[in-house]
Structure formats: structure tokens, C-alpha cells
Design a protein around this motif. Sequence first.
Motif, PDB file in Angstrom:
ATOM      1  N   PHE A 174      -3.561   4.933 -10.854  1.00 50.48           N
ATOM      2  CA  PHE A 174      -3.168   4.832  -9.534  1.00 50.48           C
ATOM      3  C   PHE A 174      -1.398   4.438  -9.945  1.00 50.48           C
ATOM      4  CE2 PHE A 174      -7.267   4.088  -8.604  1.00 50.48           C
ATOM      5  CZ  PHE A 174      -7.478   4.813  -7.202  1.00 50.48           C
ATOM      6  N   LEU A 175      -0.485   4.515  -9.016  1.00 52.81           N
ATOM      7  CA  LEU A 175       0.701   4.430  -8.969  1.00 52.81           C
ATOM      8  C   LEU A 175       1.260   3.027  -8.654  1.00 52.81           C
ATOM      9  CD1 LEU A 175       2.299   7.516  -7.846  1.00 52.81           C
ATOM     10  CD2 LEU A 175       1.762   6.829 -10.266  1.00 52.81           C
ATOM     11  N   ASN A 176       0.569   2.301  -7.577  1.00 52.77           N
ATOM     12  CA  ASN A 176       0.966   0.906  -7.249  1.00 52.77           C
ATOM     13  C   ASN A 176       0.818   0.173  -8.298  1.00 52.77           C
ATOM     14  OD1 ASN A 176       0.303  -1.821  -6.175  1.00 52.77           O
ATOM     15  ND2 ASN A 176       1.027  -0.349  -4.231  1.00 52.77           N
ATOM     16  N   GLU A 386      -4.335   2.963  -1.436  1.00 56.77           N
ATOM     17  CA  GLU A 386      -3.754   4.082  -1.798  1.00 56.77           C
ATOM     18  C   GLU A 386      -4.707   5.286  -2.204  1.00 56.77           C
ATOM     19  OE1 GLU A 386      -1.231   5.140  -6.239  1.00 56.77           O
ATOM     20  OE2 GLU A 386      -1.890   3.161  -5.770  1.00 56.77           O
ATOM     21  N   LEU A 387      -4.086   6.406  -1.923  1.00 48.21           N
ATOM     22  CA  LEU A 387      -4.989   7.697  -2.139  1.00 48.21           C
ATOM     23  C   LEU A 387      -3.925   8.647  -3.051  1.00 48.21           C
ATOM     24  CD1 LEU A 387      -7.102   9.488  -1.329  1.00 48.21           C
ATOM     25  CD2 LEU A 387      -5.855  10.488   0.261  1.00 48.21           C
ATOM     26  N   LEU A 403      -0.336   8.512  -1.537  1.00 52.94           N
ATOM     27  CA  LEU A 403      -0.027   7.939  -0.330  1.00 52.94           C
ATOM     28  C   LEU A 403      -0.468   6.658  -0.423  1.00 52.94           C
ATOM     29  CD1 LEU A 403       0.314   8.271   2.788  1.00 52.94           C
ATOM     30  CD2 LEU A 403      -1.914   9.079   3.002  1.00 52.94           C
ATOM     31  N   GLN A 404       0.403   5.829   0.094  1.00 54.74           N
ATOM     32  CA  GLN A 404      -0.183   4.600   0.122  1.00 54.74           C
ATOM     33  C   GLN A 404       0.206   3.947   1.456  1.00 54.74           C
ATOM     34  OE1 GLN A 404       1.725   1.926  -2.874  1.00 54.74           O
ATOM     35  NE2 GLN A 404       1.657   3.763  -4.298  1.00 54.74           N
ATOM     36  N   GLY A 405      -0.510   2.873   1.861  1.00 60.83           N
ATOM     37  CA  GLY A 405      -0.352   1.677   2.898  1.00 60.83           C
ATOM     38  C   GLY A 405      -0.257   0.355   2.763  1.00 60.83           C
ATOM     39  N   MET A 406       0.891  -0.306   3.176  1.00 61.39           N
ATOM     40  CA  MET A 406       0.785  -1.665   3.063  1.00 61.39           C
ATOM     41  C   MET A 406       0.721  -2.097   4.284  1.00 61.39           C
ATOM     42  SD  MET A 406       1.875  -2.070  -0.250  1.00 61.39           S
ATOM     43  CE  MET A 406       2.521  -1.417  -1.632  1.00 61.39           C
ATOM     44  N   LEU A 407      -0.116  -3.311   4.357  1.00 58.10           N
ATOM     45  CA  LEU A 407      -0.448  -4.008   5.488  1.00 58.10           C
ATOM     46  C   LEU A 407      -0.074  -5.621   5.324  1.00 58.10           C
ATOM     47  CD1 LEU A 407      -4.056  -2.605   6.347  1.00 58.10           C
ATOM     48  CD2 LEU A 407      -1.907  -1.417   7.067  1.00 58.10           C
ATOM     49  N   SER A 408       0.819  -5.930   6.106  1.00 62.67           N
ATOM     50  CA  SER A 408       1.206  -7.045   6.529  1.00 62.67           C
ATOM     51  C   SER A 408       1.983  -7.526   4.908  1.00 62.67           C
ATOM     52  CB  SER A 408       0.062  -8.184   6.525  1.00 62.67           C
ATOM     53  OG  SER A 408       0.473  -9.709   6.572  1.00 62.67           O
ATOM     54  N   PRO A 409       3.262  -6.945   4.755  1.00 65.61           N
ATOM     55  CA  PRO A 409       3.823  -6.941   3.737  1.00 65.61           C
ATOM     56  C   PRO A 409       4.058  -8.458   3.326  1.00 65.61           C
ATOM     57  CG  PRO A 409       4.819  -5.139   5.108  1.00 65.61           C
ATOM     58  CD  PRO A 409       3.576  -6.005   5.930  1.00 65.61           C
ATOM     59  N   SER A 410       4.247  -8.810   2.123  1.00 64.17           N
ATOM     60  CA  SER A 410       4.273 -10.356   1.533  1.00 64.17           C
ATOM     61  C   SER A 410       3.499 -11.223   2.515  1.00 64.17           C
ATOM     62  CB  SER A 410       5.702 -10.581   1.518  1.00 64.17           C
ATOM     63  OG  SER A 410       6.371  -9.807   0.544  1.00 64.17           O
ATOM     64  N   ILE A 426       3.791   4.907   3.003  1.00 65.04           N
ATOM     65  CA  ILE A 426       4.696   5.514   1.976  1.00 65.04           C
ATOM     66  C   ILE A 426       4.031   6.705   1.333  1.00 65.04           C
ATOM     67  CG2 ILE A 426       5.610   4.729  -0.193  1.00 65.04           C
ATOM     68  CD1 ILE A 426       4.888   1.598   0.847  1.00 65.04           C
ATOM     69  N   PHE A 427       4.784   7.709   1.104  1.00 59.95           N
ATOM     70  CA  PHE A 427       4.433   8.982   0.528  1.00 59.95           C
ATOM     71  C   PHE A 427       5.332   9.165  -0.723  1.00 59.95           C
ATOM     72  CE2 PHE A 427       3.994   9.317   5.062  1.00 59.95           C
ATOM     73  CZ  PHE A 427       2.978  10.021   5.198  1.00 59.95           C
ATOM     74  N   GLY A 428       4.874   9.728  -1.821  1.00 60.46           N
ATOM     75  CA  GLY A 428       5.078   9.488  -3.153  1.00 60.46           C
ATOM     76  C   GLY A 428       4.890  10.823  -3.854  1.00 60.46           C
ATOM     77  N   LEU A 429       5.726  11.136  -4.735  1.00 62.75           N
ATOM     78  CA  LEU A 429       5.417  12.390  -5.732  1.00 62.75           C
ATOM     79  C   LEU A 429       5.820  11.907  -7.215  1.00 62.75           C
ATOM     80  CD1 LEU A 429       4.445  15.112  -6.139  1.00 62.75           C
ATOM     81  CD2 LEU A 429       6.726  15.770  -5.698  1.00 62.75           C
TER      82      LEU A 429
END
Length: 435
Positions: A174-176, A386-387, A403-410, A426-429
Motif C-alpha cells: 500500500f502507499l499510505n 485504501e484501495l 484510492l484513499q479515504g480519510m475519516l476524521s482527519p487527525s 484522495i486519488f493517486g497514481l
Amino acid sequence: MFRKIITVPAAVYACFSLSIFQAEAQGSSPDAHAFSFEDRLTRDWGGVRRTLAEHGVQFQLTDQNELWAVPVGGSQPSNNYIGDTTGQLSVDLGRLTHLPLGTIGISGVDIRGHPFSNQPLYVFNQVSGIEADINLRLYEVWYGQTFDHDRLDVRIGKLDLSHDFMGSDGAQQFLNASFSWPMVPDNNLYDQGPASPLSTPAVRVKYKLSKSWTMLAAVADDNPIGAGFLNEADPWNQNQDPSGTRFHFGTGALMFLEAQYHTQLWGKDGTYKLGGYGDTGRFPDQADPTVRHKGNWTFYAVADQVLAHLAGKQTIAGFARATWAPPTNRNQIVNAVDAGLLLNAPFQRENDVLGLGFGYGEASPVLRRSERRAGTLAQHTEYHLELTYQFQATPWLLIQPDLQGMLSPSGGVLDSAGRRVKDEAIFGLHSSMSF
């Protein structure tokens, strides 16, 4: 209290630490005819690279680039580019001199782009592991040697200890950043701990007790940069040592101990790890940074397990890792969990991987109570999803949409304008090319 954090995943290391390089780094001597460079764009340099390898000298260059788009959430929409180029040189002195010597290694990294996980995303854990201050820096320099028929492996130098400790093979896909270097040490140790692109003076010992059991231990300086724990002017502290050439001793000692158990459950391979670290340095109180506490410690458990064999070469594997930092008065993150599932060889593509991961990190209750007393938004738990898909386009080129999702950042914070930071999509390549 919110501060920037930084890691570069061990997956980055795995991308360019290929099997031959790793064998030499451990002090073994592969057969000269076994060297292959099909997985590198520049192949064997007209035979020069093969000749050098046969004499124990190997060099590799890896270039990584990432594009990220944040259309939803955070303090504002954003588009971002980050990248790095890493070079590694390994010299097997035994092969080169025909004497009973070990291996020396040195590596450096050129970092570019602008980190974005602190602002505008305001997250505990980095969206990407290659976010860092823009510097050309020394990464690692070390000497390693094996003893007792390669059962004992000793390495000394300026080391990235995330290569050996707290790691999950499945999580590296994974990238995260939290999947490679967990959120607990990343937020709680000096300079986010000895994880890429930072390294620290250390001695690491690995001993293979049996086919199933391996023990690892390390003693290191706990402050890779040698700066103070909190630095409002330069939160990452990397610019305090932009070249990476400082060898710091004096803040405290960081000690790791880990046991690894390799087994088969229901005829399927699995690896289980149990470990912890202790730090003798002083750490600021989460309620009052002017107060310092002596010592810190964390425990962790990691599991990697193949779950099923499917048609052809397809397998389903799972991983899970839990970290727990008991001293809540000196740790920003007191516990965290990462877990996920991997489908290896989807569409019967042997080197591709499809992954779905999940994790969370919980802020200290001491910090939370302090923020409530101050009348500010109290941080609690941040969640990340993350997917990802690793597409091995060629032996030397990896393409990875993400593809990532952040819920309740920090765990819930306000941005610089006083507004609560929203959940993020968040979309990444990512691309990684080996030369």
C-alpha cells in the motif's frame, strides 16, 4: 497538538532491493551465473554490470513519481506532485577480495515535490510514504557480516530500522505511509523514528534459531536528526540536517526486540511477529509541552497469512498489525491498527496485486482532556481506507493507481481558518522505475 509527520514506506525499499542485492546485503554469495538484470531498464550495461556483480559490486537506481488529487475534503481541494530518486551501492568484500569479510552498503535519496498531508489535509498519517522535505541526502551507510553458517547476521552503521522491525509484508503493497511504518512510532518518536528517508547510528543483530524462529534486536540513537522534539519553525526537523550526514549521539537510546515465527496453517504460509521498543530519551507531556517525561515504550504484534489458493497462481492473503503505547501522557498516538486483504495475481497476472486496507490511530486521552479544558476541538481517532492496484507493466516499471479515504482527519481538528477539517477522498497514481 498537531505536528507534521513523515515516513517513506519500506515498500519503496522493496521496489529496488531485488533478490540478488538482498542476498549480498546479507553476506551470502550467489552463483556468478545467477545474476539477471531483466528487471532493470538499463539491463547489464553491455556486460559491465554483470562483471561488477560477479566481483561483488552492485548499483541500482530507482525513480518514483506520484500525482495526487484531493477533490473532496481537507481544508481545500488540491493537486500535488511528489517524487524521489534513490541510488544504492553494495560491495561484497568477501567476493571482491576472497577474504572472510562482509558487505558494505551506501545509499542516497534526492527528494522533490511538496508534501501535502499536513496542509491542506491535516492528517496524522501521510497519504504517501515519499513525502519529505526537498533535499539531496545520505540515506544509509553500513557494514554487515554473517556468522555461524549465516545464522547470525550483524549490521552496524547509519540504519533505517523500519526495514527490520514492525514490518508486514502484506502492508508494504500500500502507499499510505502508516501501512509501512506504523502511526505510533511515526508520531511518538524523535523525528518520526529511524524510517526512510532518515536513518540513525545503530547496531542490528538477527539470529535464526531454527527454520521457524528468528530473533532480532537493535540498539540505536533515538534522534536521527539530533534536533529538539518540537520545532514550530521546522516541524519535520529534516532541514536541521538536510544532507543526512549528521551522526548524532546524546538524546537517548532506542532499543528494539522482535521475535518472528514462520509457520504453515492449514498448509498455507504465515509469519507472526511480536515485539516492542523502549526509548531512554525525554518526551514532552501531551497536556503541557514544557513538562518532560523520562523514557517511552511501545508493544506491537504483526500477522501475515496466506488465506486461500485460487485458480492458477492466484492467492488471497491477509495481514494485521496492532501497536500500543501505554504511557498516554507522553505519546500523541496511544494505539493503532492496520489490516487488509490482498489478491495476488489478479487476472492471472503473476506480479500484479490488488489490495484493500484499513487502519486507525487513536489520540492520547491526556491530549484530548487538555484540549477540552482549553475549549478547543478534542482529537480522538483518525481512520484511513485504501484501495490499490499494483500493475507490473514491465519487469522494470510498476504503475499503481490508488484510492484513499480519510475519516476524521487527525481525530478532529480545525484548519488555519478555524473550520473543522472535513473527511477526505484522495486519488493517486504512483510509478516506480528501476534502472
